[in-house]
Write a protein that holds these residues in place. Structure first.
Motif: not given
Length: 279
Positions: A226-240
């Motif tokens: 998703v990030a590489e396709a131009g989307g927005v993501v959560c900081p998964f490895l910071e909050i999980g």
């Protein structure tokens, strides 16, 4: 695959080549199991948590290939567990096993290569549809080798949002998030494969995906896609974490703030190559 295949050089390019090859060969194994419908059966690991023999066979196949070509890399799989190191492959051998077990061709294999705390390579393959999603950090995302991008949806009343669900989160928390999403005007659905749901955000088939708790092997490849396709993501490895999982959000940019508000999951700034966690 042999021990000295020159395609598998000891760098990111070599690991990307192995990732593409092994996810397709594992896909052939998984598809064969799916087609053997007369013999197909399933057992339960827990409530609504299906386990098929194909899961174990797929994971063993992937693990063996990685161990053969990159013996110094760690491996963390959904079925067999494993270890976490500076270089680790995170694998879901069949995501969407409930669909698989019931004869629904909406399931996939998910493989992520993580180095230095960042996802560098991600692949999601649905062998029933022969759809291979692939990405490397900073190089964009593809579907069967062709570039993909997130949707152009700009309002919630035109948005299709998928939500994942599990018993790890109380029903009322999940339902409240859904209520807030519906109140914003979104169509909410569930396809029962979180990895494919994230891939569908990456190629614009969905506008967002939310799951209040997701395991790392289910989501890392999809978040990078998703990030590489131009989307927005959560900081998964910071909050999980890789071991314990965490909340997941991925969205097309225009509605990301609203999805974050409804779910309570934070998002990263919109940067194509800044997915998941800083170095």
């Amino acid at each position: 695959m042999n021990d000295h295949n020159p395609r598998y050089s000891n760098d990111l390019a070599g690991r990307a080549s192995l990732c593409r090859d092994v996810i397709r060969s594992a896909g052939a194994l998984v598809l064969s199991g799916f087609k053997e419908s007369s013999e197909r059966g399933f057992s339960l690991k827990g409530p609504q948590d299906f386990l098929t023999e194909t899961d174990a066979a797929s994971e063993a196949h992937i693990r063996q290939a990685i161990t053969t070509h990159f013996p110094g890399d760690a491996f963390l799989g959904e079925e067999g567990g494993g270890s976490i190191g500076d270089r680790v492959w995170v694998v879901d051998p069949v995501d969407g096993t409930a669909n698989f077990a019931r004869g629904i061709p909406h399931f996939c294999i998910s493989i992520t290569y993580v180095e230095g705390g960042r996802a560098e390579i991600g692949a999601i393959y649905n062998p029933a549809q022969d759809e291979l999603y692939f990405c490397r950090r900073g190089a964009g995302a593809t579907l069967n080798g062709k570039p993909i991008s997130i949707s152009s949806t700009v309002t919630f009343d035109a948005a299709s949002v998928e939500m994942g669900w599990s018993r790890r989160v109380p029903d009322e928390t999940y339902l409240q998030t859904m209520r807030l999403m519906l109140a914003k005007g979104a169509n909410v659905r569930r396809g029962a494969s979180g990895a494919l749901a994230l891939a569908y955000v990456a190629d614009g088939r969905s506008d967002a995906y939310v799951e209040l708790h997701m395991n790392s092997w289910d989501c890392l490849a999809g978040l990078l896609l998703v990030a590489e396709a131009g989307g927005v993501v959560c900081p998964f490895l910071e909050i999980g974490s890789l071991r314990d999982g965490g909340p997941v959000l991925a969205s097309t940019p225009a509605i990301a703030d609203g999805v974050s508000e409804a779910s309570g999951i934070p998002i990263l700034a919109h940067e194509r190559t800044a997915a998941l966690q800083p170095a």
